[in-house]
Design an enzyme around this catalytic site. Structure first.
Site, PDB file in Angstrom:
ATOM      1  CG  HIS A  92      -2.175  -0.963  10.990  1.00  0.00           C
ATOM      2  ND1 HIS A  92      -3.403  -0.753  11.568  1.00  0.00           N
ATOM      3  CD2 HIS A  92      -1.776  -2.196  11.402  1.00  0.00           C
ATOM      4  CE1 HIS A  92      -3.754  -1.812  12.273  1.00  0.00           C
ATOM      5  NE2 HIS A  92      -2.797  -2.699  12.195  1.00  0.00           N
ATOM      6  CB  THR A  93       0.578   5.162   8.607  1.00  0.00           C
ATOM      7  OG1 THR A  93       0.243   5.946   9.772  1.00  0.00           O
ATOM      8  CG2 THR A  93      -0.653   4.978   7.746  1.00  0.00           C
ATOM      9  CG  HIS A 136      -1.907  -7.228  19.017  1.00  0.00           C
ATOM     10  ND1 HIS A 136      -1.930  -8.321  18.175  1.00  0.00           N
ATOM     11  CD2 HIS A 136      -2.081  -6.149  18.213  1.00  0.00           C
ATOM     12  CE1 HIS A 136      -2.105  -7.929  16.924  1.00  0.00           C
ATOM     13  NE2 HIS A 136      -2.180  -6.612  16.921  1.00  0.00           N
TER      14      HIS A 136
END
Length: 295
Positions: A292-293, A163
């Site tokens: 995201h896993t 991010h």
């Protein structure tokens, strides 16, 4: 926990130059303190600083081999061999002995510039030093590895680094500069970054206190931490490139999330709108979304 074994001196490709870490002025708005959760964070290995006084009035070698790299904020001690350094070590307890792997951060009031500190070591009858314990790239990586193994927090640190860098859009700027440290406005207040200025930065708090800004910038630390986390979680050993400059206040970041970070409840058209301007192909988007896993 036991201290890590004495590390080899870091090479110049690995050890990052120090970066700025100043708060905003009152005119720009000092960062407000976010609500910090109560998290039991492991202590760093051999942290802290100690004073050293060397008296060269009767001559003699310093007995310290240090590494001077222009642009850095500290003088890593590569070797302690005889001279005034050994005399000091014979007089003091174990907590204040000069050791390879420690680093000089101040010489007779001079600090923040390794070249200036190296000059200050020459030709002085009395030397007043401030030395930081276990201040090398290898010590930093050891502390990160221990944090991830103890707290199983690798996923949120990967998210923090992503991010920080993911605000970039081709032709519209944005860069990884750790602007989320500031929560008065900007990136530190975005809903997309929820939990990062509080949970993630709390987890990195002890490591940040020890190593920033003398060894590494916040932004470089976040990138390195993510790569170390990936390796600790069983992924590849991703090399880290250094040189990111920290934001000095929230206004050095971006004011709004205007399509720079994705929403989790939208489909493929939204993902393409977010990531194609960053230079991502559909294949790249699938690979990144698969992360995201983790966690």
């Amino acid at each position: 926990r036991p201290a890590p074994p004495p590390p080899r001196p870091p090479d110049r490709r690995s050890a990052a130059p120090a970066m700025g870490n100043m708060l905003c002025s009152k005119e720009e708005g000092v960062a407000t303190e976010p609500a910090v959760p109560s998290i039991d964070v492991p202590a760093v290995a051999m942290g802290g600083r100690y004073p050293v006084t060397l008296d060269a009035s009767d001559g003699g070698d310093l007995g310290l081999e240090v590494e001077t790299v222009p642009g850095r904020r500290l003088l890593p001690i590569k070797n302690v061999a005889g001279g005034l350094a050994e005399k000091w070590n014979a007089l003091v307890g174990p907590d204040t002995k000069l050791r390879a792997g420690d680093a000089i951060v101040e010489v007779n009031g001079t600090h923040g510039d390794s070249t200036a500190m190296a000059e200050a070591l020459k030709g002085k009858e009395k030397l007043s030093l401030v030395v930081a314990k276990a201040m090398t790239y290898e010590h930093l990586v050891n502390d990160l590895e221990y944090l991830f193994k103890m707290k199983n927090c690798g996923p949120i640190i990967v998210r923090l680094s992503w991010h920080d860098a993911g605000v970039m859009m081709t032709g519209k700027g944005g860069c990884p500069n750790a602007a989320m440290r500031f929560t008065d406005k900007g990136e530190g207040t975005w809903a997309a970054n929820a939990g990062l200025p509080t949970v993630a930065l709390t987890l990195l708090g002890e490591i940040t206190k020890k190593y920033v800004p003398d060894l590494i910038s916040n932004a470089d630390l976040w990138a390195l931490a993510a790569n170390v986390a990936i390796r600790v979680m069983g992924g590849p050993d991703v090399p880290t490139r250094f040189g990111r400059v920290d934001a000095k206040c929230s206004s050095d970041g971006l004011p709004e999330n205007d399509g720079r970070l994705p929403d989790g409840d939208k489909g493929v058209d939204h993902l393409r709108a977010i990531f194609h301007p960053k230079g991502f192909s559909d294949r790249d988007i699938v690979a990144l979304s698969g992360a995201h896993t983790v966690g």
